[in-house]
Design a protein around this motif. Structure first.
Motif, mmCIF file in Angstrom:
data_model
loop_
_atom_site.group_PDB
_atom_site.id
_atom_site.type_symbol
_atom_site.label_atom_id
_atom_site.label_comp_id
_atom_site.label_asym_id
_atom_site.label_seq_id
_atom_site.Cartn_x
_atom_site.Cartn_y
_atom_site.Cartn_z
ATOM 1 N N VAL A 114 -3.179 5.918 9.058
ATOM 2 C CA VAL A 114 -2.698 7.243 8.681
ATOM 3 C C VAL A 114 -3.607 8.324 9.264
ATOM 4 C CG1 VAL A 114 -2.327 8.816 6.735
ATOM 5 C CG2 VAL A 114 -1.489 6.465 6.612
ATOM 6 N N ALA A 115 -4.922 8.084 9.237
ATOM 7 C CA ALA A 115 -5.859 9.055 9.816
ATOM 8 C C ALA A 115 -5.625 9.201 11.318
ATOM 9 C CB ALA A 115 -7.291 8.617 9.536
ATOM 10 N N ALA A 116 -5.406 8.093 12.006
ATOM 11 C CA ALA A 116 -5.165 8.151 13.455
ATOM 12 C C ALA A 116 -3.868 8.893 13.756
ATOM 13 C CB ALA A 116 -5.110 6.734 14.023
ATOM 14 N N ILE A 117 -2.841 8.620 12.978
ATOM 15 C CA ILE A 117 -1.558 9.304 13.177
ATOM 16 C C ILE A 117 -1.723 10.800 12.938
ATOM 17 C CG2 ILE A 117 0.798 9.513 12.288
ATOM 18 C CD1 ILE A 117 0.490 6.448 11.569
ATOM 19 N N ALA B 249 5.440 5.748 7.454
ATOM 20 C CA ALA B 249 5.258 4.312 7.223
ATOM 21 C C ALA B 249 5.601 3.488 8.456
ATOM 22 C CB ALA B 249 6.096 3.864 6.029
ATOM 23 N N VAL B 250 6.644 3.864 9.194
ATOM 24 C CA VAL B 250 6.982 3.069 10.378
ATOM 25 C C VAL B 250 5.928 3.240 11.470
ATOM 26 C CG1 VAL B 250 9.460 2.992 9.911
ATOM 27 C CG2 VAL B 250 8.530 4.839 11.340
ATOM 28 N N GLN B 251 5.303 4.420 11.523
ATOM 29 C CA GLN B 251 4.215 4.604 12.478
ATOM 30 C C GLN B 251 2.987 3.786 12.070
ATOM 31 O OE1 GLN B 251 4.588 6.089 15.364
ATOM 32 N NE2 GLN B 251 6.709 6.581 14.796
ATOM 33 N N VAL B 252 2.744 3.681 10.773
ATOM 34 C CA VAL B 252 1.669 2.814 10.288
ATOM 35 C C VAL B 252 1.968 1.368 10.677
ATOM 36 C CG1 VAL B 252 0.535 1.884 8.232
ATOM 37 C CG2 VAL B 252 1.001 4.335 8.396
ATOM 38 N N SER B 253 3.203 0.944 10.505
ATOM 39 C CA SER B 253 3.603 -0.407 10.911
ATOM 40 C C SER B 253 3.269 -0.652 12.377
ATOM 41 C CB SER B 253 5.098 -0.601 10.663
ATOM 42 O OG SER B 253 5.546 -1.835 11.191
ATOM 43 N N ASN B 254 3.560 0.328 13.215
ATOM 44 C CA ASN B 254 3.238 0.181 14.645
ATOM 45 C C ASN B 254 1.747 -0.045 14.862
ATOM 46 O OD1 ASN B 254 5.939 0.617 15.244
ATOM 47 N ND2 ASN B 254 5.661 2.783 15.778
ATOM 48 N N HIS B 255 0.916 0.670 14.105
ATOM 49 C CA HIS B 255 -0.534 0.526 14.241
ATOM 50 C C HIS B 255 -1.014 -0.840 13.730
ATOM 51 C CE1 HIS B 255 -2.319 4.395 15.590
ATOM 52 N NE2 HIS B 255 -1.170 4.901 15.172
ATOM 53 N N ALA C 14 12.004 6.172 11.258
ATOM 54 C CA ALA C 14 12.605 5.462 10.134
ATOM 55 C C ALA C 14 14.081 5.178 10.401
ATOM 56 C CB ALA C 14 12.432 6.272 8.853
ATOM 57 N N ALA C 15 14.749 6.089 11.092
ATOM 58 C CA ALA C 15 16.156 5.865 11.437
ATOM 59 C C ALA C 15 16.298 4.649 12.354
ATOM 60 C CB ALA C 15 16.750 7.113 12.085
ATOM 61 N N HIS C 16 15.375 4.495 13.287
ATOM 62 C CA HIS C 16 15.373 3.331 14.172
ATOM 63 C C HIS C 16 15.183 2.057 13.350
ATOM 64 C CE1 HIS C 16 13.282 1.006 17.648
ATOM 65 N NE2 HIS C 16 14.565 0.721 17.607
ATOM 66 N N VAL D 24 0.861 -1.182 0.000
ATOM 67 C CA VAL D 24 0.000 0.000 0.000
ATOM 68 C C VAL D 24 0.899 1.234 0.000
ATOM 69 C CG1 VAL D 24 -1.852 1.252 1.163
ATOM 70 C CG2 VAL D 24 -1.753 -1.250 1.312
ATOM 71 N N CYS D 25 0.579 2.192 -0.840
ATOM 72 C CA CYS D 25 1.423 3.369 -1.000
ATOM 73 C C CYS D 25 1.460 4.218 0.275
ATOM 74 C CB CYS D 25 0.914 4.219 -2.167
ATOM 75 S SG CYS D 25 1.924 5.671 -2.499
ATOM 76 N N VAL D 26 2.643 4.319 0.859
ATOM 77 C CA VAL D 26 2.929 5.255 1.954
ATOM 78 C C VAL D 26 4.365 5.723 1.723
ATOM 79 C CG1 VAL D 26 3.020 5.665 4.443
ATOM 80 C CG2 VAL D 26 1.438 3.946 3.534
ATOM 81 N N PRO D 27 4.569 6.784 0.949
ATOM 82 C CA PRO D 27 5.918 7.136 0.502
ATOM 83 C C PRO D 27 6.807 7.772 1.561
ATOM 84 C CG PRO D 27 4.338 8.710 -0.334
ATOM 85 C CD PRO D 27 3.549 7.624 0.331
ATOM 86 N N GLU D 28 6.227 8.319 2.616
ATOM 87 C CA GLU D 28 7.024 8.977 3.645
ATOM 88 C C GLU D 28 7.412 7.941 4.698
ATOM 89 O OE1 GLU D 28 4.691 12.234 5.012
ATOM 90 O OE2 GLU D 28 4.501 13.127 3.024
ATOM 91 N N ARG D 29 8.697 7.649 4.816
ATOM 92 C CA ARG D 29 9.149 6.515 5.610
ATOM 93 C C ARG D 29 8.882 6.684 7.105
ATOM 94 N NH1 ARG D 29 13.970 4.983 5.866
ATOM 95 N NH2 ARG D 29 13.770 2.742 5.497
ATOM 96 N N ASP D 30 9.000 7.912 7.611
ATOM 97 C CA ASP D 30 8.690 8.107 9.033
ATOM 98 C C ASP D 30 7.213 7.860 9.312
ATOM 99 O OD1 ASP D 30 11.006 8.747 10.673
ATOM 100 O OD2 ASP D 30 11.276 10.468 9.351
#
Length: 382
Positions: free
Chosen positions: A267-270, A149-155, A203-205, A141-147
């Protein structure tokens, strides 16, 4: 998806569902139609002339199809249908048949590793680990901003066991019931970089952890980051890869719809400032193993099954606003209800095994793999 237009970026910032494009990868086991045994024909199948993207996998009895980037779930359904139809035709020209199944009903012969430099390096480094044959479904799923994207991964982490239970499609190996709805998951998590992803601060983490895996010799390259959710190393996407390859086109479409809606909802929650609640990886691993064992139907673990079904109902409620905005709620709700009523791939495989043994399982899987491939587009949501 390597670059985004100004319009696409604007849509992402506005959380417009049209910005969350989707791509699906499905892995298949190639078998000999006469014997049901794995067929080491992937190179010939990949070389056949088709209009779809095809990739070789670790074993010569595996093949992967990749859809184009899709702007809607209806398009996903159409492209998955097209890819399955094309790979069935290509395999037939090589005397083989692709099955949508998480692990082969019978194991491949020794020496079946695909002869490419990377796969041969993996065999040298990781030994017997490479002998497993597992087939999953990966939703990008398109999420181009890596910082972001990692928050989406957490969710997404807390929903991984639910998605696995829904798509479990590998209860049988070596001709017998393994006692697990997803034996693929149990095999796959033996890789040192597999399982639920860590909870990331940034994203650095994420990059630091990947670099550590490489330094420790646990991966050859970022492509060997096998977490159940990961950032693509070559596309501006987040990749959900917890699932067995579903038995049917419509079940793969259902998975894509839920995965996309989960990303949109996250993404909406973030955007509202809501960070995901951390869940310990040990607890997530345990929950995923429970889902792999019990799936959606089990007489041995009724409490776990009831919990998964309740979790699926919660998941549908959780993503309903995103599904309604994209126009996919009716399809997703109806299809989910049908899978719960009729059973997923694991349920149907076990029924086939009881009714007629391993050969019957192969017959049932061959029908399920092609089911819906000839359906009219106007009926995609049924």
């Amino acid at each position: 998806m390597a670059s985004l237009s100004i319009d696409q970026r604007d849509r992402l910032h506005r959380n417009d569902v049209r910005a969350f494009t989707v791509g699906v990868e499905e892995e298949f086991v190639l078998i000999d139609p006469a014997t049901g045994r794995p067929s080491l024909t992937s190179t010939a199948v990949a070389a056949a002339e088709t209009d779809i993207e095809v990739q070789l996998e670790l074993s010569q009895c595996q093949i992967e199809t990749c859809t184009p980037v899709c702007a809607s779930i209806e398009a996903v359904h159409r492209e998955v249908r097209r890819a399955r139809g094309a790979i069935i035709d290509a395999a037939a020209r090589s005397g083989s048949l692709p099955l949508a199944v998480g692990v082969p009903i019978w194991g491949p012969p020794a020496g079946s590793i695909t002869d490419t430099p990377r796969y041969q390096r993996m065999a040298e480094r990781f030994g017997a680990l490479v002998q497993q044959v597992t087939c999953g479904c990966h939703v990008h799923v398109c999420v181009p901003e890596r910082d972001l994207a990692v928050q989406v991964s957490n969710h997404l982490r807390r929903w991984l066991p639910t998605l696995l239970a829904l798509t479990a499609n590998s209860p049988i190996a070596d001709g017998i019931d393994t006692g697990h709805a997803s034996w693929r998951h149990m095999l796959w998590e033996r890789w040192p970089s597999a399982g639920p992803p860590p909870y990331f601060r940034s994203a650095a983490h994420y990059d630091d952890i990947v670099a550590g895996l490489a330094e420790d010799g646990q991966i050859l390259d970022p492509g060997m980051v096998y977490w159940d959710v990961r950032l693509s190393d070559h596309l501006p996407t987040i990749e959900i890869r917890i699932s067995d390859v579903p038995a049917t086109v419509v079940e793969t479409t259902l998975l894509a719809s839920l995965a996309r809606a989960l990303v949109i909802t996250s993404v909406a929650a973030i955007g509202r400032g809501h960070l995901a609640v951390p869940v310990a990886r040990t607890r997530l691993r345990s929950a995923c193993r429970s889902a792999a064992r019990a799936g959606l139907a089990s007489t041995r673990f009724p409490t776990a099954v009831a919990g998964r079904r309740h979790a699926l109902a919660r998941l549908l409620r959780h993503v309903r606003p995103a599904l309604e905005e994209s126009g996919d709620y009716e399809f997703t709700s109806d299809t989910l209800a049908a899978v719960l009523a009729g059973g997923n791939g694991a349920v149907r495989q076990r029924g086939a095994l009881l009714a007629g043994g391993p050969a019957n399982v192969v017959d049932v899987l061959s029908r399920l793999t092609v089911e819906g491939c000839g359906a009219d587009d106007s009926q995609w949501a049924r």
